[in-house]
Design an enzyme around this catalytic site. Sequence first.
Site, PDB file in Angstrom:
ATOM      1  N   HIS A   1       0.278  -3.409   1.201  1.00 27.79           N
ATOM      2  CA  HIS A   1      -0.904  -3.515   0.342  1.00 27.79           C
ATOM      3  C   HIS A   1      -2.141  -3.700   1.204  1.00 27.79           C
ATOM      4  CE1 HIS A   1      -1.533  -7.952   0.620  1.00 27.79           C
ATOM      5  NE2 HIS A   1      -0.228  -7.992   0.786  1.00 27.79           N
TER       6      HIS A   1
ATOM      7  N   ASP B   1      -5.261  -4.885  -0.298  1.00 30.80           N
ATOM      8  CA  ASP B   1      -6.168  -5.937  -0.765  1.00 30.80           C
ATOM      9  C   ASP B   1      -5.889  -7.192   0.045  1.00 30.80           C
ATOM     10  OD1 ASP B   1      -3.607  -6.123  -2.109  1.00 30.80           O
ATOM     11  OD2 ASP B   1      -4.473  -7.691  -3.374  1.00 30.80           O
TER      12      ASP B   1
ATOM     13  N   ASP C   1      -1.491  -9.597   6.833  1.00 31.36           N
ATOM     14  CA  ASP C   1      -1.154  -9.505   5.409  1.00 31.36           C
ATOM     15  C   ASP C   1      -2.208  -8.674   4.702  1.00 31.36           C
ATOM     16  OD1 ASP C   1      -0.198  -9.908   2.868  1.00 31.36           O
ATOM     17  OD2 ASP C   1      -0.942 -11.955   2.693  1.00 31.36           O
TER      18      ASP C   1
ATOM     19  N   GLU D   1      -2.157  -6.550  -4.809  1.00 28.29           N
ATOM     20  CA  GLU D   1      -0.923  -7.340  -4.653  1.00 28.29           C
ATOM     21  C   GLU D   1      -1.185  -8.828  -4.809  1.00 28.29           C
ATOM     22  OE1 GLU D   1       2.208  -9.732  -2.809  1.00 28.29           O
ATOM     23  OE2 GLU D   1       0.127  -9.614  -2.158  1.00 28.29           O
ATOM     24  N   GLU D   2      -2.326  -9.268  -4.271  1.00 26.98           N
ATOM     25  CA  GLU D   2      -2.595 -10.710  -4.239  1.00 26.98           C
ATOM     26  C   GLU D   2      -2.937 -11.276  -5.618  1.00 26.98           C
ATOM     27  OE1 GLU D   2      -1.885 -12.310  -1.712  1.00 26.98           O
ATOM     28  OE2 GLU D   2      -2.192 -11.104   0.090  1.00 26.98           O
TER      29      GLU D   2
ATOM     30  N   ASP E   1       9.142  -3.328   1.454  1.00 22.81           N
ATOM     31  CA  ASP E   1       7.797  -3.885   1.331  1.00 22.81           C
ATOM     32  C   ASP E   1       7.710  -5.123   2.232  1.00 22.81           C
ATOM     33  OD1 ASP E   1       5.207  -4.285   0.412  1.00 22.81           O
ATOM     34  OD2 ASP E   1       5.770  -4.719  -1.652  1.00 22.81           O
TER      35      ASP E   1
ATOM     36  N   HIS F   1      -3.263 -15.893   4.959  1.00 23.35           N
ATOM     37  CA  HIS F   1      -4.095 -16.471   3.886  1.00 23.35           C
ATOM     38  C   HIS F   1      -4.981 -17.602   4.414  1.00 23.35           C
ATOM     39  CE1 HIS F   1      -1.712 -14.981   0.106  1.00 23.35           C
ATOM     40  NE2 HIS F   1      -1.722 -14.087   1.078  1.00 23.35           N
TER      41      HIS F   1
HETATM   42 ZN   LIG Z   1       0.842  -9.718   1.384  1.00 22.92          ZN
END
Ligand SMILES: [Zn+2]
Length: 485
Positions: free
Chosen positions: A120, A122, A155, A189-190, A215, A460
């Site tokens: 992903h 985003d 990520d 995704e987030e 994934d 994150h």
């Molecule tokens: Zn992720």
Amino acid sequence: MLRLIKRVLAGLAVALLTLVTVIGFNTLRYTPEHVSEDAPVFELGADLEAATSNLSQAVKFKTISTEMTHPDFEDFLEFLQKTYPAVHTTMAREVLARKTPLYKWQGSDPSQAPILLAAHYDVVPIAPGSHDLWEYEPFSGVVADGFVWGRGTLDDKGAAIALLTAAEHMIQQGFTPKRTIYFAFGGDEEVGGLGAIAVTLHLKEQGVELDWMLDEGSFVLDKIIPGLEQPVASINLSEKGILTLELVAKAEGGHSSMPPRTTAVGRISQAVARLQDKPVPGGLNGISAEFFDSLGQHFPLGQRVVFANQWLFRPLLEKILSGAPSTDAMLRTTTAPTMLTGSSKENVLAAEASAKINFRIHPRDSIKDIVEHVRRTIDDPKVEILYDSERATPASPVSSSEAEGYAQIKSSILDAFGPLATVPGLTIAATDARHYGKAAKNAYRINPFKITGSDLPRIHGTNERLSIENLERGINFYGALLQKQ
Ligand SMILES: [Zn+2]
């Protein structure tokens, strides 16, 4: 009398010797399968300098999932078109919900079931107040000290760039897969994965049944598992579900100078305390057993004895594993009381008190099982148990670690990283794979990057970065995997 004692002692000695022999025998047999130490590490030969610069560019697009209307989402997709021309002329591309592109790389053999590789693009926002803690601007994509720095490198833009780099290079070299391969790059995704849901529905509408999909959802873990010297690639077979229950107790309210013996707040507190005291049953069976069984084989002798002789040591082992939050989460559905409400004034009795309990559901439990566990444990009909069934997500089915897809992912990890431990695992957070998996026989989760304990808070968090060495491994991993198709 003396003779009797001698006989008892002799009997004990034989029993002890048998026990030691069985434990020793089990331990000796309990070793991981042999991985060749001197097989050369696979190198695809893609241009690493260009890939590094492309990841750096990719970071600059502020594709923050809380700002979905930002033009950078559209611009990022255009950037991919410009940067990977061979991919975009060879593959068909459709952009589905939440700016999620689905690519189709037509295979030459229609008898083979297709697969899907996903990542992903985003990213999560920069936490308020943390901006100054970044060594480099989070969306600058600075390349320094052997790393590409910035939000989304780990990520999960790093994986998207590694996959596209490998595919672009292979197409230029004239490669065509036998089976059809789909790529999907989720745009949200987030924040729930409506993009991945759209991809899944789209594939189903077209009658596509994926053999397997891959994934994010894990990494190659370097010295993250205590006691384990060698890196471990955890190829995850399932991900936990999420359920938030609200417990509500009502009462008369009134002034606090004349309270009843049981108040609404007291009732809720007792319910929470009971849940805390009685975790959802769990243990070493199913996917938890598969994970710890495979992992245990890689430990030094002292610990291996315990893992190898679970017929004897299982209660002890379960106790030790339950003792730390990270391993306990692998054994059971976790119970986390997170929010409480009561009266808004210190001298007023609450007419209503409530608590929210966040459960992360282990694949062995259903949502119904958890609600039932809570009802029985609280054992108070005056506490209502409520939940939003739209938001509750069951754990995803457990994929097979015996299937071809697993074997191919595993051998591609070994191709790209050299000898290391591979184990089937469980993702304790949520990913898009829970959606894509509905169109696939098996769904697997791992990012082909090696991370250490110090990398975990960067995901994150602040100072997210991906080493160029990791980017290279990722490209080689996807290259090795694509070549097998
Ligand atoms: Zn992720």
